[in-house]
Write an enzyme that holds these catalytic residues in place. Structure first.
Site, PDB file in Angstrom:
ATOM      1  N   ASP A 131       0.866  -1.175   0.000  1.00 33.32           N
ATOM      2  CA  ASP A 131       0.000   0.000   0.000  1.00 33.32           C
ATOM      3  C   ASP A 131       0.904   1.226   0.000  1.00 33.32           C
ATOM      4  OD1 ASP A 131      -1.848   2.049   0.392  1.00 33.32           O
ATOM      5  OD2 ASP A 131      -3.116   0.832   1.704  1.00 33.32           O
ATOM      6  N   ARG A 133       0.060   4.408  -0.437  1.00 35.95           N
ATOM      7  CA  ARG A 133      -0.670   5.666  -0.297  1.00 35.95           C
ATOM      8  C   ARG A 133      -0.206   6.463   0.921  1.00 35.95           C
ATOM      9  NH1 ARG A 133      -6.660   3.342  -0.539  1.00 35.95           N
ATOM     10  NH2 ARG A 133      -5.625   1.799   0.795  1.00 35.95           N
TER      11      ARG A 133
END
EC number: 3.5.4.25
Length: 202
Positions: A131, A133
């Site tokens: 991930d 982000r």
């Protein structure tokens, strides 16, 4: 303190004109990504000091636009529009396709998933973050909008944690529905198991 400032506010009718939303652009983001704030005034009465309902929604072309069954992104966006249009608040539409790895890399990860790897294993095999982000930009957008306290519409505890770390008071976590189908059940179960998403399956 964030360097982000509001650039433009434009009213746009969405849902075939049934819903009015204010789209907000920003100055000061050096990433080159065009993140957008979307404000919904709300259709039901609320107190002057009510806390806005906020959804951080990472862009998903396949889900948001084409209704892909491999994820739940399109359904989550639809749910967010319905709920925030009623209660009042913001969708922050973040240009973070594929949990930050980009569209082409996401398609490569899908090909690996078709061979039996889960969504996180596939990213790792591509030498990409599971991930990638950073939700700090969402905190900066909220600060530019004058919002310091939110009710966060999410099943992802990392979104709340990152907002808190960047100075946003998360007053409440409001779970979304579980949009499960025959194509995405394994994907959702993996998110719950490996990233502690608060998903309850029937």
């Amino acid at each position: 303190m964030s360097d982000l400032t509001i650039k433009r506010r434009v009213m746009i009718p969405v849902r075939a004109g049934d819903v009015m939303a204010e789209f907000i652009s920003f100055n000061g983001d050096d990433s080159g990504k065009e993140h957008i704030g979307i404000f919904f005034e709300g259709t039901k009465a609320k107190a002057d000091n009510s806390i806005p309902l906020v959804r951080l929604h990472s862009e998903c072309l396949t889900g948001d636009v084409f209704g892909s069954g491999r994820c739940d992104c399109g359904e989550q966006l639809d749910e967010a529009i319905d709920r925030i249009n009623e209660e009042g608040g913001y969708i922050l539409y973040l240009r973070q396709e594929g949990r930050g790895i980009g569209l082409y890399a996401k398609l490569e990860a899908y090909a690996l998933q078709d061979q039996g790897y889960d969504t996180y294993q596939a990213n790792e095999m591509l030498h990409l973050p599971d991930d990638g982000r950073d939700f700090g930009i969402a905190a900066e957008m909220l600060q530019a909008l004058g919002v310091s306290k939110v009710r966060l519409l999410t099943n992802n505890p990392d979104k709340a944690q990152q907002l808190i770390e960047h100075g946003i008071d998360v007053a409440e976590l409001v779970p979304t529905k579980v949009h499960v189908n025959q194509h995405n059940r394994s994907y959702l179960e993996t998110k719950a198991k490996r990233k502690q998403h608060t998903l309850k399956f029937d």
